[in-house]
Design a protein around this motif. Structure first.
Motif, short mmCIF file in Angstrom:
data_model
loop_
_atom_site.label_atom_id
_atom_site.label_comp_id
_atom_site.label_asym_id
_atom_site.label_seq_id
_atom_site.Cartn_x
_atom_site.Cartn_y
_atom_site.Cartn_z
N LEU A 137 0.82 -1.21 0.00
CA LEU A 137 0.00 0.00 0.00
C LEU A 137 0.86 1.26 0.00
CD1 LEU A 137 -2.69 -1.20 2.54
CD2 LEU A 137 -3.12 -0.59 0.17
N ARG A 138 2.00 1.21 0.71
CA ARG A 138 2.87 2.40 0.74
C ARG A 138 3.50 2.67 -0.61
NH1 ARG A 138 5.16 0.21 5.73
NH2 ARG A 138 4.09 1.11 7.54
N ALA A 139 3.64 1.62 -1.41
CA ALA A 139 4.28 1.79 -2.73
C ALA A 139 3.34 2.44 -3.74
CB ALA A 139 4.76 0.43 -3.25
N LEU A 140 2.05 2.52 -3.41
CA LEU A 140 1.08 3.11 -4.34
C LEU A 140 0.76 4.54 -3.90
CD1 LEU A 140 -1.23 -0.02 -4.57
CD2 LEU A 140 0.36 0.78 -6.32
N PRO A 141 1.03 5.53 -4.75
CA PRO A 141 0.94 6.93 -4.31
C PRO A 141 -0.47 7.44 -4.06
CG PRO A 141 1.40 6.82 -6.67
CD PRO A 141 1.44 5.40 -6.15
N ASP A 142 -1.48 6.88 -4.73
CA ASP A 142 -2.82 7.46 -4.62
C ASP A 142 -3.69 6.75 -3.59
OD1 ASP A 142 -2.72 5.25 -6.18
OD2 ASP A 142 -4.19 5.91 -7.66
N PHE A 143 -3.04 6.13 -2.59
CA PHE A 143 -3.79 5.46 -1.52
C PHE A 143 -3.39 6.05 -0.17
CE2 PHE A 143 -4.07 2.31 -4.85
CZ PHE A 143 -5.32 1.74 -4.67
N GLU A 144 -4.39 6.33 0.66
CA GLU A 144 -4.14 6.69 2.05
C GLU A 144 -4.61 5.54 2.91
OE1 GLU A 144 -5.17 10.13 5.38
OE2 GLU A 144 -6.29 10.05 3.50
N VAL A 145 -3.71 5.00 3.73
CA VAL A 145 -4.00 3.79 4.50
C VAL A 145 -4.34 4.15 5.94
CG1 VAL A 145 -3.19 1.48 5.10
CG2 VAL A 145 -2.27 2.62 3.08
N VAL A 146 -5.43 3.58 6.44
CA VAL A 146 -5.81 3.73 7.84
C VAL A 146 -5.90 2.34 8.45
CG1 VAL A 146 -7.57 4.54 9.45
CG2 VAL A 146 -7.11 5.84 7.37
N GLY A 147 -5.10 2.09 9.47
CA GLY A 147 -5.10 0.78 10.12
C GLY A 147 -6.13 0.71 11.24
N LEU A 148 -6.96 -0.32 11.22
CA LEU A 148 -7.95 -0.55 12.28
C LEU A 148 -7.68 -1.92 12.89
CD1 LEU A 148 -11.21 0.58 10.41
CD2 LEU A 148 -9.82 1.93 11.97
N ASN A 149 -7.48 -1.96 14.20
CA ASN A 149 -7.26 -3.23 14.88
C ASN A 149 -8.58 -3.72 15.45
OD1 ASN A 149 -4.38 -3.60 14.58
ND2 ASN A 149 -4.15 -1.82 15.92
N PHE A 150 -9.12 -4.78 14.87
CA PHE A 150 -10.38 -5.34 15.34
C PHE A 150 -10.15 -6.15 16.61
CE2 PHE A 150 -13.44 -5.39 11.47
CZ PHE A 150 -13.09 -4.08 11.18
N SER A 151 -11.19 -6.20 17.44
CA SER A 151 -11.16 -7.02 18.66
C SER A 151 -12.51 -7.72 18.78
CB SER A 151 -10.91 -6.14 19.89
OG SER A 151 -12.05 -5.33 20.14
N SER A 152 -12.68 -8.49 19.86
CA SER A 152 -13.94 -9.21 20.04
C SER A 152 -15.12 -8.26 20.23
CB SER A 152 -13.84 -10.15 21.24
OG SER A 152 -13.51 -9.41 22.41
N ALA A 153 -14.84 -6.99 20.65
CA ALA A 153 -15.91 -6.04 20.92
C ALA A 153 -16.11 -5.02 19.80
CB ALA A 153 -15.62 -5.30 22.23
N THR A 154 -15.46 -5.19 18.66
CA THR A 154 -15.56 -4.22 17.57
C THR A 154 -16.97 -4.20 16.99
OG1 THR A 154 -13.22 -4.49 17.04
CG2 THR A 154 -14.62 -3.54 15.33
N THR A 155 -17.49 -3.00 16.75
CA THR A 155 -18.83 -2.82 16.18
C THR A 155 -18.73 -1.89 14.97
OG1 THR A 155 -19.28 -0.92 17.59
CG2 THR A 155 -19.89 -3.10 18.46
N PRO A 156 -19.81 -1.74 14.20
CA PRO A 156 -19.77 -0.82 13.05
C PRO A 156 -19.46 0.63 13.43
CG PRO A 156 -21.67 -2.29 12.87
CD PRO A 156 -21.06 -2.53 14.22
N GLU A 157 -19.66 0.99 14.72
CA GLU A 157 -19.39 2.37 15.13
C GLU A 157 -17.93 2.74 14.89
OE1 GLU A 157 -21.53 0.36 16.82
OE2 GLU A 157 -23.20 1.61 16.17
N LEU A 158 -17.01 1.77 15.00
CA LEU A 158 -15.59 2.04 14.75
C LEU A 158 -15.39 2.52 13.31
CD1 LEU A 158 -12.54 1.84 15.51
CD2 LEU A 158 -12.62 -0.52 14.67
#
Length: 275
Positions: A137-158
């Motif tokens: 993803l870093r090698a592609l210039p037109d992408f902005e990456v956002v990392g989300l760490n899912f857990s057992s309590a993750t909901t759509p609100e994240l």
């Protein structure tokens, strides 16, 4: 290729040579991409015993070859760049040593990312799933990456909070559209540990169902005013451990039918010797 290289288009005989060989390459990844390397090699051996298409000679598995634009078989190892790691950086977690496995997987990832399709990398802990995805993803210039760490309590609100932070709403003649703030860039949500969220009483992982709806219908209803929000230039990629690991839940088939799964195993002997 001919559209982007109008001055030097491919000759028809080169195309005739390229297409059947690339078909072999695609068939192997299509049917064994979510399996271990042994299954990929076994499928390659089966194809070698049945096809009349010219294949590379020798005992090297077909999966270790790529097809060049000239329609020739080329070993992946020929495309692995040699890197010199400075001694004081050897212990750094950001150092990526390109190997046969990382180059092969990144090439596959570029194909899916260019098509803006969702995908999931699956593999045991420490096999390099996250590192490979971020390197691609870093090698592609037109992408902005956002990392989300899912857990057992993750909901759509994240996801909704992430959208609010990185995207903006626009009213258009076709309704309300949400797109990344940066013009011309795609927002890539990298969902790590995507199979950790718990099931609700209906046996559903709500956040996975929300992702499926966005992939299927291209948007969602905003809860505040029940307005349909259409997403633009937003893409999902994920990484997970196999569902047999403790705490993991199998992803629903309704979601997986939209998402190719690539299995990333521990580095093979060639990659380990390279490192």
């Amino acid at each position: 290729y001919n559209q982007t290289h109008p001055d030097f288009p491919l000759e028809s005989d080169v195309i005739e040579q390229y297409v059947p060989r690339y078909l072999i390459y695609c068939v192997i990844w299509c049917f064994s991409g979510d399996g271990k390397m042994k299954y990929r090699e076994d499928l390659g051996d089966f194809i070698r015993s049945t096809t009349t298409i010219p294949l590379p000679s020798g005992n090297i598995p077909i999966i270790d070859y790529e097809v060049t634009i000239q329609g020739e078989w080329s070993l992946w190892t020929n495309g692995v760049p040699k890197v010199e790691v400075e001694t004081h950086k050897v212990g750094s977690p950001d150092i990526v040593v390109p190997t046969l496995d990382t180059v092969r997987h990144e090439s596959l990832l570029y194909t899916w990312l260019a098509e803006h399709k969702p995908m999931v990398l699956c593999g045991p802990p420490g096999s390099g799933k996250t590192m490979t995805l971020f390197a691609a993803l870093r090698a592609l210039p037109d992408f902005e990456v956002v990392g989300l760490n899912f857990s057992s309590a993750t909901t759509p609100e994240l996801l909704l909070k992430t959208f609010d932070h990185y995207c903006e709403y626009r009213r258009t003649p076709n309704g309300v559209v949400m797109s990344p703030v940066q013009l011309g860039k795609w927002l890539v949500l990298f969902c790590d540990e995507i199979n950790l969220p718990d099931l609700d009483k209906y046996g559903t992982q709500r956040v996975i169902s929300f992702l499926r709806q966005i992939v299927e219908h291209g948007g969602f209803y905003r809860t505040s005013d029940h307005t349909w929000i259409t997403l633009e230039r937003v893409q999902f990629v994920g990484a997970c451990n196999p569902p047999t690991d403790p705490g993991r839940k199998p992803l629903s088939h309704r979601f997986l039918r939209h998402v190719p799964v690539i299995y990333v195993d521990y580095p093979g002997p060639a990659s380990l010797s390279q490192i």
